[in-house]
Write a protein that holds these residues in place. Structure first.
Motif, PDB file in Angstrom:
ATOM      1  N   GLU A 280       0.822  -1.206   0.000  1.00  0.00           N
ATOM      2  CA  GLU A 280       0.000   0.000   0.000  1.00  0.00           C
ATOM      3  C   GLU A 280       0.860   1.261   0.000  1.00  0.00           C
ATOM      4  OE1 GLU A 280      -3.173   0.363  -0.342  1.00  0.00           O
ATOM      5  OE2 GLU A 280      -3.678  -1.770  -0.342  1.00  0.00           O
TER       6      GLU A 280
ATOM      7  N   PRO B  89       1.593   5.101  -3.440  1.00  0.00           N
ATOM      8  CA  PRO B  89       1.653   6.564  -3.248  1.00  0.00           C
ATOM      9  C   PRO B  89       3.084   7.099  -3.245  1.00  0.00           C
ATOM     10  CG  PRO B  89       0.976   5.459  -1.223  1.00  0.00           C
ATOM     11  CD  PRO B  89       0.921   4.440  -2.310  1.00  0.00           C
TER      12      PRO B  89
ATOM     13  N   THR C 110      -2.221  15.311  -2.546  1.00  0.00           N
ATOM     14  CA  THR C 110      -3.183  14.193  -2.552  1.00  0.00           C
ATOM     15  C   THR C 110      -2.552  12.917  -2.025  1.00  0.00           C
ATOM     16  OG1 THR C 110      -4.353  15.169  -4.444  1.00  0.00           O
ATOM     17  CG2 THR C 110      -4.713  12.816  -3.999  1.00  0.00           C
ATOM     18  N   GLU C 111      -1.348  12.627  -2.486  1.00  0.00           N
ATOM     19  CA  GLU C 111      -0.691  11.396  -2.046  1.00  0.00           C
ATOM     20  C   GLU C 111      -0.298  11.470  -0.574  1.00  0.00           C
ATOM     21  OE1 GLU C 111      -0.772   8.795  -3.792  1.00  0.00           O
ATOM     22  OE2 GLU C 111      -1.518   9.817  -5.585  1.00  0.00           O
TER      23      GLU C 111
ATOM     24  N   ARG D 187      -1.918  13.127   1.671  1.00  0.00           N
ATOM     25  CA  ARG D 187      -3.160  12.939   2.418  1.00  0.00           C
ATOM     26  C   ARG D 187      -3.545  11.455   2.489  1.00  0.00           C
ATOM     27  NH1 ARG D 187      -5.623  16.474  -0.006  1.00  0.00           N
ATOM     28  NH2 ARG D 187      -6.693  15.226  -1.598  1.00  0.00           N
ATOM     29  N   ARG D 188      -3.369  10.750   1.380  1.00  0.00           N
ATOM     30  CA  ARG D 188      -3.662   9.316   1.396  1.00  0.00           C
ATOM     31  C   ARG D 188      -2.715   8.568   2.346  1.00  0.00           C
ATOM     32  NH1 ARG D 188      -6.609   6.604  -2.132  1.00  0.00           N
ATOM     33  NH2 ARG D 188      -5.125   4.863  -2.115  1.00  0.00           N
TER      34      ARG D 188
ATOM     35  N   ASP E 142      -1.329   9.832   4.964  1.00  0.00           N
ATOM     36  CA  ASP E 142      -1.743  10.184   6.321  1.00  0.00           C
ATOM     37  C   ASP E 142      -2.965   9.361   6.750  1.00  0.00           C
ATOM     38  OD1 ASP E 142      -1.594  12.051   8.687  1.00  0.00           O
ATOM     39  OD2 ASP E 142      -3.613  12.510   7.987  1.00  0.00           O
ATOM     40  N   GLU E 143      -3.917   9.180   5.812  1.00  0.00           N
ATOM     41  CA  GLU E 143      -5.091   8.346   6.130  1.00  0.00           C
ATOM     42  C   GLU E 143      -4.680   6.902   6.396  1.00  0.00           C
ATOM     43  OE1 GLU E 143      -7.722   8.737   2.880  1.00  0.00           O
ATOM     44  OE2 GLU E 143      -8.271  10.824   3.298  1.00  0.00           O
ATOM     45  N   LEU E 144      -3.760   6.385   5.586  1.00  0.00           N
ATOM     46  CA  LEU E 144      -3.308   5.010   5.766  1.00  0.00           C
ATOM     47  C   LEU E 144      -2.619   4.838   7.111  1.00  0.00           C
ATOM     48  CD1 LEU E 144      -2.754   2.141   4.789  1.00  0.00           C
ATOM     49  CD2 LEU E 144      -0.738   3.014   3.582  1.00  0.00           C
TER      50      LEU E 144
ATOM     51  N   GLY F 262     -10.972   3.037  -3.488  1.00  0.00           N
ATOM     52  CA  GLY F 262     -10.796   4.304  -2.803  1.00  0.00           C
ATOM     53  C   GLY F 262     -10.360   4.129  -1.362  1.00  0.00           C
ATOM     54  N   GLY F 263     -10.432   2.946  -0.805  1.00  0.00           N
ATOM     55  CA  GLY F 263     -10.000   2.698   0.568  1.00  0.00           C
ATOM     56  C   GLY F 263      -8.801   1.789   0.579  1.00  0.00           C
ATOM     57  N   PHE F 264      -8.406   1.435   1.782  1.00  0.00           N
ATOM     58  CA  PHE F 264      -7.229   0.578   1.958  1.00  0.00           C
ATOM     59  C   PHE F 264      -7.602  -0.832   2.395  1.00  0.00           C
ATOM     60  CE2 PHE F 264      -5.951   4.956   2.930  1.00  0.00           C
ATOM     61  CZ  PHE F 264      -4.974   5.149   1.964  1.00  0.00           C
TER      62      PHE F 264
END
Length: 464
Positions: free
Chosen positions: A222, A226, A253-254, A256-257, A259-261, A414-416
């Motif tokens: 994962e 990014p 954008t990457e 932020r992704r 950070d979400e992960l 869109g999710g992990f």
């Protein structure tokens, strides 16, 4: 020294058995009243009769009559009585414990002493001394037999312990496929139960390490995408500074992704380590209302409708409305854990649905009325059902749908793949259960997936 436990058990049982055996033997012969010997019976019972008969014969018929009586006796009794002449004025032989004396006078006036000497031993002296002389062979046989029994028992007890020792050694060396129960044979005792628990522990360790390796693999996978896009955006920005704004937007954008992960991984790790408190409480009805409001807002964009239903077994009501009524459904645990869990499940149902389909959220309250339920620390349970009308998932995938980085379908992009894993661990942290199944109607399968969340209700939430 190898086999220390074997020798401890063997010697302890052997010495104990030997002491009990010999002690019982000694007590028996010290307290036993043995039957009299035949010779003792002859000395005590027959001797007085023989002496009296001999005296009568001598006094009536003299010595010739006695010689005739003696000749008629059995050979072993012919010399039992000794006849001694006693001179006038002389003292006759004195009686003794082992000698009987009786006086007789012949018709001629000669005085004779009839002496009968006891040849038998006393009853007590005979039994005890002879038992001591004969007990040597018995002690040797008892010692050898006790040693063999103790060695067999020690071997029976220590053999599975040595097997378990070898198993622990292999497990410590990293052989997680080690199992002990097949080596226990037909044993059905506590040692076999211990081996069964060992096998369960080894299987769980093997599973956890496999999950860790899989998690590391999935996380690295994962992170690779990014990071690759970040490197590409930086390279493009260096090659064409005029398009720096577009590259910076991609970088944001990457990031932020990422950070979400990382946030979801931290949440998952926190739940796995048990780092959540049980001193807080929240009202479930209000939480469900808040999540439904957010879900309806998000579902409008895809044309999906979100319905709500409330049922209660002790009130007999079934309400379908835009909002769920509040019934002081108190749950012990962290509010944020349950919010993340239910939100992930509802959002997953919306992602699996298409325009015109319905996502139904049902809150069912079951409060037991029997004595067992009244004495329980909880006051019933709340069951949340989240149903969608999507394509469902294959039955062989249901067991793994709550594992990390598992995506149910391409529509759930869109999710992990961490949402349902976080939901399962959050519900378990609240003392509940979560499960999923494909929907059916009267035993016939229909489109859609149903996720069920069971939560215990806190008794303090009941109001009189």
């Amino acid at each position: 020294m190898r086999g220390r436990l074997f020798w401890k058990i063997c010697l302890a049982f052997w010495c104990t058995a030997l002491l009990i055996n010999q002690g019982s033997w000694l007590i028996f012969f010290l307290t036993w009243d043995p039957p009299p010997s035949l010779q003792w019976v002859m000395d005590e019972k027959v001797a007085p009769v023989q002496l009296a008969s001999a005296r009568n014969v001598i006094e009536t018929g003299g010595m010739p009559a006695y010689q005739a009586l003696r000749a008629a006796m059995p050979v072993e009794q012919q010399d039992a009585i000794e006849i001694l002449p006693v001179a006038k004025g002389a003292q006759p032989p004195a009686p003794a414990p082992n000698k009987r004396v009786m006086m007789a006078r012949t018709p001629e006036g000669q005085q004779l002493a009839l002496v009968y000497v006891n040849k038998g031993e006393s009853r007590r002296e005979w039994s005890f001394l002879r038992s001591l002389r004969r007990s040597g062979d018995y002690m040797i046989a008892a010692a050898v037999g006790g040693l063999l029994f103790a060695a067999g028992l020690a071997w029976y007890l220590t053999r599975p312990i040595r097997t378990m020792q070898r198993g622990f050694g292999r497990l410590a060396a990293g052989q997680l496929d080690t199992r002990l129960l097949p080596d226990m044979g037909s044993r059905r005792d506590e040692i076999a139960d211990l081996a069964r628990d060992f096998d369960a522990m080894a299987a769980r360790l093997e599973q956890l390490l496999a999950m860790r390796d899989q998690l590391l693999h999935d996380v690295s996978h994962e992170l690779r995408s990014p990071l690759a896009r970040l490197n590409l955006a930086i390279a493009l920005m260096r090659q064409n500074p005029a398009k720096a704004a577009t590259s910076v937007e991609r970088i944001e954008t990457e990031v932020r992704r990422l950070d979400e992960l990382v946030g979801e991984l931290l949440s998952l790790a926190r739940l796995e380590s048990g780092g959540q408190g049980q001193d807080s409480y929240f009202e479930l009805g209000g939480l469900v209302e808040n999540i439904l409001a957010n879900a309806r807002y998000e579902a409008k964009a895809s044309g999906v409708r979100v319905d709500a239903r409330f049922t209660s077994d002790n009130e007999g009501d079934s309400i379908t409305d835009d909002s769920l009524p509040r019934h002081d459904l108190i749950v012990q645990g962290e509010f944020e854990l349950m919010r993340r869990a239910l939100e992930n499940v509802v959002r997953n149902a919306i992602k699996l649905s298409t325009t015109g389909q319905v996502v139904e959220v049902e809150l069912r309250v079951e409060r037991g009325q029997d004595m067992e339920a009244l004495m329980a620390p909880s006051s019933g349970r709340a069951i949340l059902f989240v149903r969608d009308e999507g394509p469902g998932i294959p039955d062989d995938k249901i067991a793994s749908m709550f594992d990390p980085f598992v995506r149910l379908s391409p529509q759930a992009s869109g999710g992990f793949g961490l949402g349902l894993a976080i939901a399962r661990r959050a519900v378990m942290a609240l003392g509940g259960r979560i499960s999923a199944r494909n929907r059916s109607y009267h035993g016939r399968p229909v489109n859609g997936l149903e996720v069920q969340i069971d939560l215990p209700l806190y008794r303090g939430g009941e109001k009189g």
